[in-house]
Write a protein that holds these residues in place. Structure first.
Motif, PDB file in Angstrom:
ATOM      1  N   LEU A 159     -61.063 -21.542 -19.353  1.00 40.73           N
ATOM      2  CA  LEU A 159     -60.746 -20.348 -20.154  1.00 40.73           C
ATOM      3  C   LEU A 159     -61.199 -19.100 -19.402  1.00 40.73           C
ATOM      4  CD1 LEU A 159     -59.841 -18.923 -22.771  1.00 40.73           C
ATOM      5  CD2 LEU A 159     -62.153 -19.303 -23.665  1.00 40.73           C
ATOM      6  N   ARG A 160     -60.268 -18.201 -19.201  1.00 39.83           N
ATOM      7  CA  ARG A 160     -60.587 -16.927 -18.530  1.00 39.83           C
ATOM      8  C   ARG A 160     -60.216 -15.766 -19.448  1.00 39.83           C
ATOM      9  NH1 ARG A 160     -56.736 -17.602 -13.806  1.00 39.83           N
ATOM     10  NH2 ARG A 160     -55.873 -19.108 -15.262  1.00 39.83           N
ATOM     11  N   LEU A 161     -60.925 -14.658 -19.278  1.00 38.84           N
ATOM     12  CA  LEU A 161     -60.643 -13.458 -20.068  1.00 38.84           C
ATOM     13  C   LEU A 161     -60.604 -12.262 -19.131  1.00 38.84           C
ATOM     14  CD1 LEU A 161     -63.056 -13.978 -23.137  1.00 38.84           C
ATOM     15  CD2 LEU A 161     -60.607 -14.436 -23.059  1.00 38.84           C
ATOM     16  N   GLN A 162     -59.955 -11.237 -19.606  1.00 42.27           N
ATOM     17  CA  GLN A 162     -59.752 -10.021 -18.803  1.00 42.27           C
ATOM     18  C   GLN A 162     -60.183  -8.821 -19.659  1.00 42.27           C
ATOM     19  OE1 GLN A 162     -55.672 -10.347 -17.702  1.00 42.27           O
ATOM     20  NE2 GLN A 162     -55.864  -9.054 -15.901  1.00 42.27           N
ATOM     21  N   PRO A 163     -61.468  -8.686 -19.944  1.00 47.23           N
ATOM     22  CA  PRO A 163     -61.898  -7.695 -20.947  1.00 47.23           C
ATOM     23  C   PRO A 163     -61.548  -6.269 -20.537  1.00 47.23           C
ATOM     24  CG  PRO A 163     -63.735  -9.095 -20.238  1.00 47.23           C
ATOM     25  CD  PRO A 163     -62.606  -9.367 -19.318  1.00 47.23           C
TER      26      PRO A 163
END
Ligand SMILES: NC(=O)c1ccc[n+]([C@@H]2O[C@H](COP(=O)([O-])OP(=O)(O)OC[C@H]3O[C@@H](n4cnc5c(N)ncnc54)[C@H](OP(=O)(O)O)[C@@H]3O)[C@@H](O)[C@H]2O)c1
Length: 258
Positions: A159-163
């Protein structure tokens, strides 16, 4: 006097940043939420529930531009359909709406509801603009705080996020709301992509906590979509400037990140 711009959800995380920008551009603002808020200079608050439609008609009366930010864990499709109906009857001429990056690619009930909310806007007959954005820093921070309440933190693999910064999303929304209807515009994502484990490491260091980690796998089609990055912006998206590290250094509960 200009007609007010109606901002649904103007008391929320993103809304709080947008309202002053619209005011600074010289527009009176009417903020719609269920609980209301304290009035400001040329800011009025109206209470209505988009999910039931209660008190919605008077809230939209006399408005030609709407920025629709109100949202929750469930029912954004229904809430948006209710807003669209009232806005159409009130003769609104520009409806700007925020959605989430990956609404069309992550197969979860919540994202389907976001996509259906977009469709309600697109099919409304009202000239429209939709911006999809990735998760704002504040949301990622609350997510990590919630995860680390447990002594052992489940860490979903892949799981990756791009805040992205809420103030930067707000600035883009203000620009779009004050501009001409533009349809689906390029997504707005944060400047960097982080694995969830990496975000957790930074958060734990910043908050002085120690936690054991339990690697977990998100099951099913949604899990596959997340591992493939369906929640991340596609090439061509606009990117914000303020990084998660910069945000965390200012906001983390105890010590700043080195
Ligand atoms: N936060 C993110 O990372 C992110 C990223 C991409 C897209 N988005 C989307 O952007 C929108 C705003 O997000 P946010 O983080 O600013 O949300 P938020 O902080 O949870 O604020 C939600 C706002 O909507 C209002 N609201 C909720 N349900 C309502 C209802 N049934 N009727 C009327 N008002 C209602 C809330 O006020 P009351 O509780 O007083 O009603 C509040 O003003 C949401 O649609 C969200 O899905 C958020």
């Amino acid at each position: 006097m200009n007609a007010p711009i109606l901002v649904t959800g103007g008391t929320g995380t993103i809304g709080r940043h947008v309202v002053p920008l619209l005011r600074a551009a010289g527009h009176p603002v009417r903020v719609l939420s269920r609980r209301g808020g304290g009035p400001g200079d040329d800011i009025t608050h109206v209470t209505a529930d988009l999910l039931t439609g209660a008190d919605l008609e008077p809230a939209v009366r006399g408005v030609s531009t709407v920025l629709h930010l109100a949202g929750g864990a469930k029912g954004d499709d229904r809430a948006t359909a209710n807003l669209v109906g009232a806005a159409r009857r009130a003769g609104v001429t520009h409806l700007t709406h925020i959605s989430v990056t990956g609404a069309d690619r992550v197969p979860l009930a919540w994202t389907r509801s976001k996509l259906d909310a977009e469709r309600a806007v697109v099919d409304s007959g009202i000239p429209w603009t939709v911006l999809r954005a990735t998760q704002v820093h504040d949301l990622v921070l609350s997510m990590l705080a919630a995860m680390t309440r447990l002594p052992v933190v489940p860490v979903p693999g892949g799981l990756r996020l791009q805040p992205v910064d809420a103030a930067e999303v707000a600035a883009r929304l203000a620009e779009l709301t004050l501009g001409e209807p533009a349809g689906l515009v390029p997504d707005l994502a944060g400047p960097e992509t982080y694995g969830i484990g990496e975000l957790l490491t930074g958060y734990l260091a910043a908050s002085g906590k120690r936690r054991a980690r339990l690697p977990v796998r998100i099951p099913g089609r949604a899990g596959r979509a997340y591992r493939e990055g369906a929640n991340l912006a596609r090439p061509g998206a606009a990117t914000g400037v303020r990084t998660w590290a910069a945000f965390l250094a200012e906001r983390a509960p105890s010590r700043p990140v080195a």
